[in-house]
Design a protein around this motif. Structure first.
Motif, PDB file in Angstrom:
ATOM      1  N   ASP A 160       0.847  -1.162  -0.139  1.00  0.00           N
ATOM      2  CA  ASP A 160       0.255  -0.034  -0.308  1.00  0.00           C
ATOM      3  C   ASP A 160       0.353   1.104   0.288  1.00  0.00           C
ATOM      4  OD1 ASP A 160      -2.303  -1.519  -0.378  1.00  0.00           O
ATOM      5  OD2 ASP A 160      -2.608  -1.112   2.633  1.00  0.00           O
ATOM      6  N   GLU A 161       1.575   1.031   0.685  1.00  0.00           N
ATOM      7  CA  GLU A 161       2.963   2.156   0.950  1.00  0.00           C
ATOM      8  C   GLU A 161       3.692   2.316  -0.474  1.00  0.00           C
ATOM      9  OE1 GLU A 161       2.076   0.382   3.438  1.00  0.00           O
ATOM     10  OE2 GLU A 161       1.542   0.943   4.847  1.00  0.00           O
ATOM     11  N   ASP A 207       2.956   1.288  -3.595  1.00  0.00           N
ATOM     12  CA  ASP A 207       1.962   2.432  -4.743  1.00  0.00           C
ATOM     13  C   ASP A 207       1.132   3.551  -4.510  1.00  0.00           C
ATOM     14  OD1 ASP A 207       2.030  -0.576  -4.783  1.00  0.00           O
ATOM     15  OD2 ASP A 207       0.244  -1.294  -4.535  1.00  0.00           O
ATOM     16  N   GLU A 208       0.813   3.935  -3.423  1.00  0.00           N
ATOM     17  CA  GLU A 208       1.003   5.209  -2.899  1.00  0.00           C
ATOM     18  C   GLU A 208       2.014   6.487  -3.006  1.00  0.00           C
ATOM     19  OE1 GLU A 208      -0.727   9.141  -0.846  1.00  0.00           O
ATOM     20  OE2 GLU A 208      -2.258   6.516  -2.060  1.00  0.00           O
TER      21      GLU A 208
END
Length: 126
Positions: free
Chosen positions: A76-77, A79-80
């Motif tokens: 998630d991190e 991709d962000e």
């Protein structure tokens, strides 16, 4: 939340300034040799505390997630971060797409060995 963003920004800037091989104590020295962004953002004790307690994901489903995705813990991190880079950087006329072998000799499932490179072991970044 703000301190976590500061932590990630500081880790990023330490890498940009080629200070990732410094001893942590050397990043906060007061003799003028420290990286400027470290001394002005967060204390060394707070930095070490965050590195010690920061965890991504849970231990309960770690094996299941890692079976499908090597970066599952930080997906998630990651991709962000990539989306923010795309949003804030305009590719110019003279830009090139390149790959590199980032030197790394730790334990990693996707580490590569390329004998022709100066750093023979590492993680291939595209």
């Amino acid at each position: 939340m703000f301190e976590i963003i500061v932590l990630f920004g500081l880790l990023y800037m330490v890498g940009v300034n080629k200070a990732q091989h410094f001893n942590v104590k050397d990043l906060w020295t007061s003799d003028g040799s420290a990286v400027d962004c470290t001394t002005s953002t967060i204390s060394r004790g707070r930095f070490l505390l965050f590195l010690r307690v920061l965890r991504f994901g849970s231990f309960a489903d770690r094996a299941e997630r890692k079976a499908h995705d090597n970066l599952a813990a930080i997906r998630d991190e990651s991709d962000e971060f990539k989306s923010q880079c795309k949003k804030n950087y305009q590719v110019g006329e003279y830009s090139t797409v390149h790959e590199m072998l980032e030197a790394f000799r730790g334990r990693c499932k996707f580490q590569q060995h390329i004998p022709s490179k100066p750093a023979k072991y590492g993680i291939k970044v595209f």
